[in-house]
Design a protein around this motif. Structure first.
Motif, PDB file in Angstrom:
ATOM      1  N   ARG A  43      45.603  37.917  45.415  1.00  0.00           N
ATOM      2  CA  ARG A  43      45.619  37.782  43.954  1.00  0.00           C
ATOM      3  C   ARG A  43      45.904  39.161  43.381  1.00  0.00           C
ATOM      4  O   ARG A  43      45.814  40.172  44.068  1.00  0.00           O
ATOM      5  N   ARG A 138      38.207  32.035  34.260  1.00  0.00           N
ATOM      6  CA  ARG A 138      38.685  33.028  35.221  1.00  0.00           C
ATOM      7  C   ARG A 138      40.207  33.189  35.160  1.00  0.00           C
ATOM      8  O   ARG A 138      40.737  34.238  35.504  1.00  0.00           O
ATOM      9  N   THR A 140      42.598  32.208  37.065  1.00  0.00           N
ATOM     10  CA  THR A 140      43.304  32.579  38.291  1.00  0.00           C
ATOM     11  C   THR A 140      43.913  31.359  38.976  1.00  0.00           C
ATOM     12  O   THR A 140      44.709  31.515  39.894  1.00  0.00           O
TER      13      THR A 140
END
Length: 189
Positions: A43, A138, A140
């Motif tokens: 990530r 988040r 993500t």
């Protein structure tokens, strides 16, 4: 030199275990973080050898066949995570304690392997709805991945009974203090 102990933190994704583990690394405990191996892509901001050992699926499977993993799991289709035995022993041989941030299956496997040398802490979210909100916030993961993680979390919550300690994370500051106290008590035993 006395070998270090093992501190295991496990939880459904989005429960706050990584935040708690990062906090514990700033405390005056003599531990080192056990870096997991994974086949998922890094990530933003993640570094190989610091956040994870990023391996190809072939390399992961090759190491698996060579019995180099303490625990491993195919968390999602084609997405493997595991703990290399060499990583754990490298830290313990220095006399440092090993701090883990692993999924619930990995956590229970490490606890079984090391028994009383390990403290297994299950970080529990206040509820599934709150967990889903945290995963969305988040930013993500895609909505599909979030739905997968929520479904998996419902199953993972059934593992809490296999852990030495259940830490409910509904207020982060309280959870951080409770984590510190629990770890300190275990290390002083």
């Amino acid at each position: 030199m006395k070998k270090g102990k093992l501190i295991i933190f496990s939880a459904p994704s989005g429960s706050g275990k990584t935040t708690i583990v990062k906090h514990l690394l700033t405390c005056p405990f003599d531990f080192e973080f056990s870096i997991s191996a994974t086949t998922r892509k890094p990530r933003n901001g993640e570094t190989d050898g610091k956040d994870y050992y990023f391996l190809s699926v072939d390399e992961f499977k090759s190491r698996l066949e060579a019995d180099e993993f303490l625990e491993w799991e195919e968390v999602y289709a084609g997405s493997y995570y595991g703990t290399l035995k060499s990583e754990v022993e490298r830290i313990r041989e220095k006399g440092q304690h090993v701090l883990f941030d692993v999924d619930v299956v990995g956590g229970t496997n490490i606890k079984k392997f090391y028994g009383d040398e390990a403290l297994a802490v299950f970080v529990k979210p206040p509820g599934i709805e709150e967990l889903e909100k945290r995963l969305i916030a988040r930013s993500t993961d895609s909505p599909e991945v979030i739905a997968q993680r929520v479904a998996k979390a419902k199953h993972e919550l059934t593992y809490a009974k296999y852990f030495d300690y259940i830490l409910v994370n509904d207020d982060l500051q309280t959870a951080l203090k409770e984590a510190e106290e629990t770890v300190k008590a275990f290390l002083e035993k």
